[in-house]
Scaffold this motif. Structure first.
Motif, short mmCIF file in Angstrom:
data_model
loop_
_atom_site.label_atom_id
_atom_site.label_comp_id
_atom_site.label_asym_id
_atom_site.label_seq_id
_atom_site.Cartn_x
_atom_site.Cartn_y
_atom_site.Cartn_z
N ASP A 93 1.16 -1.47 0.31
CA ASP A 93 -0.11 0.27 -0.23
C ASP A 93 1.01 1.16 -0.15
N GLU A 94 0.49 2.34 0.10
CA GLU A 94 0.92 3.35 0.22
C GLU A 94 2.28 3.30 0.88
N SER A 95 2.86 2.90 2.10
CA SER A 95 3.87 2.96 2.99
C SER A 95 4.51 1.90 4.09
N GLU A 96 3.57 0.72 3.31
CA GLU A 96 4.13 -0.26 3.45
C GLU A 96 3.82 -1.72 2.89
N ALA A 97 4.69 -2.62 2.96
CA ALA A 97 4.63 -4.17 1.57
C ALA A 97 5.63 -5.35 2.20
N ALA A 98 5.04 -6.11 1.98
CA ALA A 98 5.31 -7.44 1.98
C ALA A 98 6.03 -8.43 1.04
N GLN A 115 9.45 -10.94 3.60
CA GLN A 115 10.48 -9.42 4.25
C GLN A 115 9.49 -8.31 3.85
N THR A 116 8.80 -7.25 5.11
CA THR A 116 8.22 -6.83 5.26
C THR A 116 9.30 -5.32 5.05
N PHE A 117 8.01 -4.05 4.83
CA PHE A 117 8.92 -2.70 4.96
C PHE A 117 7.95 -2.09 5.11
N GLU A 118 8.37 -0.98 6.31
CA GLU A 118 7.31 -0.04 7.32
C GLU A 118 7.49 1.08 7.10
N LEU A 119 7.61 2.02 6.71
CA LEU A 119 8.33 3.31 6.09
C LEU A 119 7.09 5.09 7.24
N ALA A 120 8.14 5.63 7.34
CA ALA A 120 7.61 6.64 8.13
C ALA A 120 8.24 8.17 7.70
N GLU A 121 8.14 8.71 7.90
CA GLU A 121 8.49 10.40 7.61
C GLU A 121 9.70 10.02 8.30
N ASP A 122 10.26 9.93 9.31
CA ASP A 122 11.38 9.96 10.07
C ASP A 122 12.25 8.30 10.15
N SER A 123 11.62 7.67 9.25
CA SER A 123 11.89 5.55 10.13
C SER A 123 11.96 5.09 8.70
N VAL A 124 12.69 4.42 8.59
CA VAL A 124 11.67 2.89 7.99
C VAL A 124 12.58 1.74 8.62
N THR A 125 11.10 0.66 9.35
CA THR A 125 11.30 -0.45 9.60
C THR A 125 11.43 -1.86 8.60
N VAL A 126 12.55 -2.54 8.67
CA VAL A 126 12.34 -3.60 7.68
C VAL A 126 12.62 -5.18 8.23
N ARG A 127 11.49 -5.71 7.80
CA ARG A 127 11.79 -7.29 9.38
C ARG A 127 12.02 -8.14 8.18
N MET A 128 12.64 -9.82 8.84
CA MET A 128 12.96 -10.83 7.52
C MET A 128 12.35 -11.67 8.65
#
Length: 265
Positions: A93-98, A115-128
């Motif tokens: 979606d706009e700011s998250e993906a898997a 693997q997942t990605f979560e984007l914010a205006e001041d960070s990105v968190t990636v999990r695997m």
């Protein structure tokens, strides 16, 4: 804009582009219009899975069962198979993906990597995560980002700051010898221990501060190239399939996360 070849996430004036078909790597991270990752199919930031760094002679054992991996960095096997694989987009979606891919040859065991990605205006968190479809096996996971040494416009080169508890002594074959030593000054292509979690600050003076954090205990720092520096959180040291095996079992997957947070200077 997203396509099968690239998924673009956005949060404020931050844009993150993921390329699932070329190893599910981050191809671009633009903060306020400034690119922070080295560009090119081999660069950006790629996942290292199901092993990290070099595996000695491409050999490892699972219990008494020996295995041989392709020597893609002779005489060793390096950085896993995930970076050379086309991943499937599970959601975006706009700011998250898997994304996912199934482990297959030349890795000798079956399983799934997510693997997942979560984007914010001041960070990105990636999990695997790495799970098995049956047989338990040793595995590792981590990331290999290529941060630009210089952001352009006449600014200063990046500065690296971190306080590891130890450095893995590196042998002539670029693998840890098994001895832990007092951290040495760079330049580095070395693995460090941070038992309270990875915490490395990159500062481009007057431009940007970016902090790489992870609950993982190991980080490889590589700054021997002119164009970029690498800060690589990983679940074990290089050659860890042999020296520090972490079993993925039907009831215990391997899970790892990293967060990059930033502030403009």
């Amino acid at each position: 804009m997203s396509s099968e070849q690239s998924i673009r996430l956005a949060a404020g004036d931050v844009e993150l582009t993921v390329h699932p078909t070329i190893g599910c790597r981050i191809g671009s991270l633009r903060i306020g219009g400034t690119e922070v990752l080295r560009q090119g199919e081999r660069y950006g930031s790629f996942p290292m899975v199901p092993w990290c760094g070099r595996t000695r002679d491409g050999r490892f054992s699972n219990g008494g069962v020996p295995h041989r991996l392709p020597l893609n960095a002779p005489p060793h096997a390096i950085h896993g198979t995930g970076r050379d694989t086309a991943w499937r987009t599970a959601r975006a979606d706009e700011s998250e993906a898997a994304f996912t891919y199934d482990l297959a040859d030349p890795w000798p065991y079956t399983g799934r990597v997510t693997q997942t990605f979560e984007l914010a205006e001041d960070s990105v968190t990636v999990r695997m995560g790495v799970e098995t479809y049956g047989t338990s096996f040793p595995a590792q996971a981590g990331w290999h980002p290529w941060f630009l040494r210089n952001l352009g416009d006449g600014g200063e080169d990046v500065r690296i700051a971190f306080t590891p508890e130890w450095q893995e002594e590196r042998g002539e074959d670029h693998l840890p010898t098994g001895k832990r030593i007092t951290p040495l000054p760079g330049p580095w292509d070395d693995c460090f221990g941070m038992p309270d979690g990875v915490d490395v600050t990159l500062t481009w003076p007057g431009r940007l501060e970016l902090i790489v954090r992870s609950p993982a205990e190991w980080v490889v720092v590589y700054d021997e190239q002119a164009e970029a520096v690498c800060v690589e959180p990983q679940s074990g040291p290089p050659n860890g399939l042999n020296t520090h095996p972490r079993l993925v079992t039907p009831i215990e997957p391997l899970e790892i996360a990293t967060t990059w947070s930033w502030r403009r200077l």
